[in-house]
Design an enzyme around this catalytic site. Structure first.
Site, PDB file in Angstrom:
ATOM      1  N   VAL A  86     -13.715 -15.520 -24.483  1.00 57.97           N
ATOM      2  CA  VAL A  86     -15.126 -15.378 -24.844  1.00 57.97           C
ATOM      3  C   VAL A  86     -15.292 -15.540 -26.353  1.00 57.97           C
ATOM      4  CG1 VAL A  86     -17.157 -13.891 -24.764  1.00 57.97           C
ATOM      5  CG2 VAL A  86     -15.485 -13.826 -22.891  1.00 57.97           C
ATOM      6  N   LYS A  87     -16.132 -16.482 -26.715  1.00 56.16           N
ATOM      7  CA  LYS A  87     -16.339 -16.820 -28.121  1.00 56.16           C
ATOM      8  C   LYS A  87     -17.555 -16.055 -28.647  1.00 56.16           C
ATOM      9  CE  LYS A  87     -16.157 -21.142 -30.823  1.00 56.16           C
ATOM     10  NZ  LYS A  87     -16.302 -22.614 -30.690  1.00 56.16           N
ATOM     11  N   ILE A  88     -17.323 -15.266 -29.706  1.00 55.58           N
ATOM     12  CA  ILE A  88     -18.326 -14.343 -30.226  1.00 55.58           C
ATOM     13  C   ILE A  88     -18.542 -14.603 -31.715  1.00 55.58           C
ATOM     14  CG2 ILE A  88     -18.917 -11.912 -30.560  1.00 55.58           C
ATOM     15  CD1 ILE A  88     -18.618 -12.405 -27.676  1.00 55.58           C
TER      16      ILE A  88
END
Length: 218
Positions: A86-88
């Site tokens: 998951v890219k945050i």
């Protein structure tokens, strides 16, 4: 150093994977839009398609900018496929979300990192990857490679296990510089990866070998 390809183009991903050197993929909303992929459902189907091509991590970016939305989207993305990371974004809510995901065993990539301080917070929150943007810093007359080196040294000094994923790579030379700086991963366009193959002495040497072979086998 691992190679990720920075694209949502399936054909380019397949080509890089077929070379046998691809370790993963990074994407973002801009790259999805470039391929004409619109709508949340279509984007998520595309992530699964990519995951089924590559035996490695695939970064899928949340669109939400608030903590609750990041958590909801991140959990949904992580459930799509075991390869999803998951890219945050590196914001206050993003760091808080990374800490939450870390406690739940969900891997994360903290993106849009432009300073050692941001990278420090991402690592303390438990990010799997941190993505300093090399090219975008170079665009404003700052030194993107120097930032990568600073983060690598900081993590080594304090024993952080977060991987330094050099992003916004614009050229083959950037890749070489990232190797020298000690980056764990470089995410690049396919052209930059293929550029590593190019050398005039390779071309001339191969031409000589083929000419000699032709001469002795007439």
């Amino acid at each position: 150093m691992k190679f990720f390809i920075d694209t949502a183009n399936v054909e380019q991903i397949k080509e890089a994977n077929d070379m046998g050197v691809l370790d993963g993929v990074t994407t973002n909303p801009s790259l999805m839009a470039k391929e004409g992929i619109k709508g949340e459902e279509n984007c998520r189907k595309h992530y699964v398609t990519i995951c089924n091509i590559v035996n490695g991590d695939v970064s899928a970016e949340v669109i939400a900018t608030q903590y609750e939305g990041m958590i909801r989207e991140g959990e949904e993305l992580a459930a799509l496929h075991p390869n999803i990371v998951v890219k945050i974004p590196c914001t206050a809510d993003g760091i808080k979300a990374i800490k939450y995901f870390s406690s739940k065993g969900i891997r994360t990539n903290c993106t849009l990192v432009f300073s050692p301080g941001q990278a420090l917070l991402a690592a303390k929150a438990g990010a799997t990857y941190v993505s300093p943007f090399v090219g975008r810093l170079d665009d404003i007359s700052s030194d993107g490679i120097e930032l990568v080196e600073k983060i690598v040294n900081m993590y080594a000094t304090y024993g952080f296990h977060t991987n330094v994923l050099a992003a916004s790579i614009r050229s083959t030379q950037h890749i070489i510089q990232c190797i020298e700086a000690g980056a764990d991963v470089a995410t690049c366009p396919l052209s930059a990866i293929k550029g590593l193959l190019k050398h005039p002495l390779t071309d001339s040497g191969l031409a000589t070998f083929l000419a000699d072979h032709e001469r002795v086998n007439r």
